[in-house]
Design an enzyme around this catalytic site. Structure first.
Site, PDB file in Angstrom:
ATOM      1  N   TYR A 111       0.836  -1.199   0.000  1.00  0.00           N
ATOM      2  CA  TYR A 111       0.000   0.000   0.000  1.00  0.00           C
ATOM      3  C   TYR A 111       0.875   1.254   0.000  1.00  0.00           C
ATOM      4  O   TYR A 111       0.672   2.176  -0.800  1.00  0.00           O
ATOM      5  CB  TYR A 111      -0.901  -0.028   1.233  1.00  0.00           C
ATOM      6  CG  TYR A 111      -1.665   1.237   1.516  1.00  0.00           C
ATOM      7  CD1 TYR A 111      -2.881   1.494   0.883  1.00  0.00           C
ATOM      8  CD2 TYR A 111      -1.203   2.163   2.449  1.00  0.00           C
ATOM      9  CE1 TYR A 111      -3.601   2.655   1.161  1.00  0.00           C
ATOM     10  CE2 TYR A 111      -1.915   3.317   2.735  1.00  0.00           C
ATOM     11  CZ  TYR A 111      -3.110   3.563   2.093  1.00  0.00           C
ATOM     12  OH  TYR A 111      -3.814   4.705   2.370  1.00  0.00           O
ATOM     13  N   LYS A 113       1.311   4.227  -2.813  1.00  0.00           N
ATOM     14  CA  LYS A 113       1.048   5.633  -2.516  1.00  0.00           C
ATOM     15  C   LYS A 113       2.268   6.505  -2.822  1.00  0.00           C
ATOM     16  O   LYS A 113       2.129   7.644  -3.285  1.00  0.00           O
ATOM     17  CB  LYS A 113       0.632   5.791  -1.048  1.00  0.00           C
ATOM     18  CG  LYS A 113      -0.721   5.173  -0.718  1.00  0.00           C
ATOM     19  CD  LYS A 113      -1.859   5.820  -1.484  1.00  0.00           C
ATOM     20  CE  LYS A 113      -3.226   5.337  -1.010  1.00  0.00           C
ATOM     21  NZ  LYS A 113      -4.338   5.947  -1.749  1.00  0.00           N
TER      22      LYS A 113
END
Length: 257
Positions: free
Chosen positions: A156, A160
């Protein structure tokens, strides 16, 4: 303020959390809003809330990991309203707390597809319309402080972080053509993902110099600013909206503050 009169905004993830708050904020400032979410029922409820308040909104089912679904959402927006001025990318998620060592290739690929490739997919679909927006196009993407610091959740967080590089590259490439690209990096936001973790938000509060975790409306306010003409000379920025978390650094862990 009605900074978006006559303009059309597409918000992915518009049925919940930051996407919902962003859609409501843009609609309150005059934009016609297309709320795109894999949870169509939730998006329809937000659209109904906007319309009952005197705004204009429609909902569409959209899975950002599926190109045909994304293309269909953009086509609906432009067919219904005749233009597209703003794209807000909020769809994403961490999904589970699997450790890095236990994250297999399929799980890694799913999270990167959802959080990075899905954003690129939406931008590619929307860009031809943003390039001809009468007042210039704007893309605001929701990243995370996880992309700027070591906070775990490696797939994740890596995705990002990738959004930052994507944003600055596209800002440079398409700025001369009138489209702005900016990224917001939220800290902890009080959304439904925390519902299954009793007490977690209260424990996290002590990390934030401003004394609280964020609300979706905090991020929506930044979205509205960056998408508006008030930010007409701002492009390629990464804006932390994090209650001072990144500025505090190691100080955030001290108990004597």
């Amino acid at each position: 303020m009605r900074r978006f009169d006559g303009r059309v905004s597409l918000v992915t993830g518009g049925g919940h959390g930051i996407g919902r708050a962003s859609g409501l904020r843009l609609a309150a400032e005059g934009s016609s809003v297309v709320l795109a979410d894999v949870d169509l029922k939730a998006a329809l409820e937000v659209a109904d809330e906007v319309n009952r308040s005197g705004g204009t909104a429609i909902a569409v089912g959209c899975d950002v990991t599926d190109r045909a679904s994304v293309d269909s959402a953009v086509e609906l927006a432009t067919t219904r309203f005749g233009r597209l001025d703003v794209l807000v990318n909020t769809a994403g998620g961490m999904r589970d707390g699997t450790t890095f060592l236990d994250t297999d290739d399929d799980a890694w690929d799913r999270l990167v597809d959802l959080n990075l490739t899905g954003v690129a997919r939406c931008i590619r679909a929307a860009l031809p319309h943003l390039l001809v927006a009468p007042d210039g196009g704007s893309v605001v993407t929701i990243g995370s402080v996880n992309g700027m610091s070591a906070l775990g959740g490696e797939p994740y967080s890596a995705a990002k972080a990738g959004l930052q590089n994507l944003t600055v590259n596209l800002a440079s490439r398409y700025g001369p053509h009138g489209v702005r690209f900016n990224l917001i990096a939220p800290g902890t936001i009080r959304t439904r993902v925390w519902d299954t973790q009793p007490g977690a938000l209260e424990r996290l509060t002590r990390l934030y110099p401003l004394g609280r975790v964020g609300q979706p409306e905090d991020i929506a306010a930044a979205v509205a600013f960056l998408a508006s003409d008030d930010a007409a000379w701002i492009s390629g920025v990464v804006l932390p909206v994090d209650g001072g978390l990144l500025a505090s650094g190691p100080m955030a862990l001290r108990t004597d503050r």
